[in-house]
Design a protein around this motif. Structure first.
Motif, mmCIF file in Angstrom:
data_model
loop_
_atom_site.group_PDB
_atom_site.id
_atom_site.type_symbol
_atom_site.label_atom_id
_atom_site.label_comp_id
_atom_site.label_asym_id
_atom_site.label_seq_id
_atom_site.Cartn_x
_atom_site.Cartn_y
_atom_site.Cartn_z
ATOM 1 N N HIS A 4 79.373 -28.400 80.289
ATOM 2 C CA HIS A 4 79.442 -28.832 81.689
ATOM 3 C C HIS A 4 80.093 -27.795 82.602
ATOM 4 N N TRP A 5 81.159 -27.159 82.173
ATOM 5 C CA TRP A 5 81.821 -26.215 83.059
ATOM 6 C C TRP A 5 80.998 -24.945 83.223
ATOM 7 N N ILE A 6 80.184 -24.606 82.242
ATOM 8 C CA ILE A 6 79.297 -23.441 82.384
ATOM 9 C C ILE A 6 78.165 -23.772 83.356
ATOM 10 N N GLN A 7 77.615 -24.975 83.274
ATOM 11 C CA GLN A 7 76.587 -25.385 84.224
ATOM 12 C C GLN A 7 77.144 -25.431 85.642
ATOM 13 N N ALA A 8 78.366 -25.920 85.776
ATOM 14 C CA ALA A 8 78.996 -25.964 87.099
ATOM 15 C C ALA A 8 79.221 -24.555 87.638
ATOM 16 N N ALA A 9 79.653 -23.633 86.784
ATOM 17 C CA ALA A 9 79.884 -22.254 87.213
ATOM 18 C C ALA A 9 78.585 -21.589 87.648
ATOM 19 N N HIS A 66 88.727 -21.848 88.143
ATOM 20 C CA HIS A 66 89.334 -23.040 87.555
ATOM 21 C C HIS A 66 88.510 -23.532 86.363
ATOM 22 N N ASP A 67 87.190 -23.607 86.535
ATOM 23 C CA ASP A 67 86.324 -24.065 85.451
ATOM 24 C C ASP A 67 86.433 -23.164 84.230
ATOM 25 N N ALA A 68 86.474 -21.857 84.451
ATOM 26 C CA ALA A 68 86.515 -20.919 83.330
ATOM 27 C C ALA A 68 87.858 -20.954 82.602
ATOM 28 N N VAL A 69 88.927 -21.098 83.348
ATOM 29 C CA VAL A 69 90.250 -21.096 82.720
ATOM 30 C C VAL A 69 90.548 -22.420 82.030
ATOM 31 N N MET A 70 90.249 -23.522 82.701
ATOM 32 C CA MET A 70 90.573 -24.843 82.160
ATOM 33 C C MET A 70 89.494 -25.387 81.212
ATOM 34 N N LYS A 71 88.338 -24.758 81.191
ATOM 35 C CA LYS A 71 87.207 -25.193 80.371
ATOM 36 C C LYS A 71 86.774 -26.623 80.706
ATOM 37 N N GLN A 72 86.905 -26.987 81.959
ATOM 38 C CA GLN A 72 86.446 -28.278 82.466
ATOM 39 C C GLN A 72 86.174 -28.135 83.957
ATOM 40 N N THR A 73 85.466 -29.097 84.526
ATOM 41 C CA THR A 73 85.137 -29.036 85.943
ATOM 42 C C THR A 73 86.072 -29.921 86.747
ATOM 43 N N PHE A 74 86.006 -29.760 88.067
ATOM 44 C CA PHE A 74 86.766 -30.633 88.956
ATOM 45 C C PHE A 74 86.222 -32.058 88.917
ATOM 46 N N PHE A 75 84.958 -32.190 88.581
ATOM 47 C CA PHE A 75 84.275 -33.488 88.665
ATOM 48 C C PHE A 75 84.494 -34.321 87.439
#
Length: 128
Positions: A75-80, A119-128
């Motif tokens: 998910h975080w890669i798709q968001a990025a 944020h997505d890359a460091v935390m390995k999660q999205t804001f959503f």
């Protein structure tokens, strides 16, 4: 293993360069009143450097997905990827801006997009 670390290092360098060009975009807000010929030359250089840095950041980031045991369905890669696409579209709108407030708004949006990607890359999660 050394190649993965080298690709990651290059990826971080391009990401920092991209963040630097966005900060330079904030500096360009003071030059809105310069003659249009000089403004167009500066905008062209700014757009090229931002697009080149975002392309190579995306390329090196994509090269790190499978060696780091992730997939494109993470998910975080798709968001990025989605945020980087919207970032690139926003860069293409730079020539259409006329007022200082439009510049500030776009530069703020670009900064927020980059912060969300980081944020997505460091935390390995999205804001959503």
């Amino acid at each position: 293993m050394l190649l993965i670390h080298l690709i990651k290092f290059i990826h971080v360098l391009f990401a920092i360069g991209l963040l630097g060009t966005v900060i330079y975009c904030f500096g360009m807000t003071r030059k809105i009143t310069v003659p249009s010929e000089q403004k167009n030359a500066s905008l062209s250089r700014l757009k090229k450097s931002m697009l080149i840095a975002s392309f190579f950041a995306a390329l090196t980031g994509t090269a790190l997905i499978y060696p780091k045991h992730y997939t494109f369905h993470t998910h975080w890669i798709q968001a990025a990827i989605g945020l980087l696409a919207s970032f690139s579209i926003a860069i293409l709108c730079l020539h259409k801006l006329k007022s200082r407030w439009q510049w500030l708004a776009l530069c703020t949006i670009l900064t927020l997009i980059l912060v969300a990607i980081i944020h997505d890359a460091v935390m390995k999660q999205t804001f959503f």
